[in-house]
Write an enzyme that holds these catalytic residues in place. Structure first.
Site, PDB file in Angstrom:
ATOM      1  CD  GLU A  41      -2.608   1.323   2.633  1.00  0.00           C
ATOM      2  OE1 GLU A  41      -2.430   0.471   3.521  1.00  0.00           O
ATOM      3  OE2 GLU A  41      -3.426   2.249   2.740  1.00  0.00           O
ATOM      4  CE  LYS A  75      -5.167  -1.334   2.769  1.00  0.00           C
ATOM      5  NZ  LYS A  75      -5.744  -0.737   3.985  1.00  0.00           N
TER       6      LYS A  75
END
Ligand code: 13P
Length: 270
Positions: free
Chosen positions: A115, A157
């Protein structure tokens, strides 16, 4: 092609695949105690361990959640918390076939969720976000490859490619889907099993509509959600810290989870 074997490889692949299963996504509740405090303050509650426990118990004991939710990202404190009657939160999750995860920096045996954070602040157009996201993901995948990361065992993500938060015009779900998928197709190998978007301050319905738009045609990956705010906003407002509201708040969670499950399948209609 052989997959570089490590002792955890098989388990990693299985776990990543189970999280990226059709019609399911991730419930992100990895708010640090400080961020959880902000959420509680929004409904007039103090940031005490008891209140954080009560809120997390509400979320994690929602019966039937596992139909729509495949994984939950917890803050470390939550990993060791239990329900009032002593069931560990992680066991509540396992009972629903939801894989528990935590925010950590090191993770043999854990599926890493990659992420990089691209802030949404600014009045820039969507093209500028696309350019920045392409640069960021090129670099991230360069280093993942350099470090022999098994792509089949990770999840991403990302934030969706949208105009900056202060841009003069909002983009439609179709436009956001087009730009976001363009970026992903240019940068993310199909070996990666799942793309789990964060909601990044989008409203609950926007986040669902955008995800649904991305699933209107087949993708090389499982394109799904890892939403915190877009799954929790109505839940919090419904709960208000009152035990008598828990059931209604859990129903609100199931409504959002189901809507995003439909969006993962490309079958959501408002
Ligand atoms: P939001 O969906 O609220 O952006 O949060 C997702 C997230 O990254 C939490 O870990």
């Amino acid at each position: 092609a052989t997959i570089r074997a490590g002792s955890y490889t098989e388990e990693l692949l299985q776990t990543a695949k189970s999280i990226a299963s059709p019609g399911r996504g991730i419930l992100a509740i990895d708010e640090s105690n400080a961020t959880c405090g902000k959420r509680l303050a929004s409904i007039g509650l103090d940031n005490t361990e008891a209140n954080r426990q009560a809120y997390r118990q509400l979320l994690l004991t929602t019966s039937g959640l596992g139909e729509y939710i495949s994984g939950a990202i917890l803050f470390e404190e939550t990993l060791y918390q239990s329900t009032i009657d002593g069931t560990k939160f992680v066991d509540c999750l396992r009972g629903e076939n939801i894989v528990p995860g935590i925010k950590v920096d090191k993770d043999n045996g854990l599926v890493p969720i990659v992420e990089p954070e691209i802030l949404l602040d600014g009045d820039h157009a969507i093209e500028r976000t696309l350019e920045v996201a392409e640069n960021v993901w090129a670099e991230v995948f360069f280093y993942l490859a350099q470090n022999n990361v098994v792509f089949e065992g990770i999840l991403l993500k990302p934030s969706m490619v949208t105009p900056g938060a202060e841009h003069k015009e909002k983009a439609s779900p179709e436009t956001i889907a087009k730009y976001t998928l363009t970026m992903l197709k240019r940068r993310v190998p199909p070996a990666v099993p799942g793309i789990m978007f964060l909601s990044g301050g989008q409203s609950e319905v926007e986040a669902t509509l955008n995800l649904n738009a991305m699933n209107q045609s087949p993708n090389p990956w499982h394109v799904s959600f890892s939403y915190a705010r877009a799954l929790q906003n109505t839940v919090l407002k419904t709960w208000k810290g009152q035990p008598e509201n828990v059931e209604t708040a859990q129903k609100a969670l199931l409504i959002r989870a189901k809507a995003n499950s439909m969006a993962q399948l490309g079958r959501y209609s408002a």
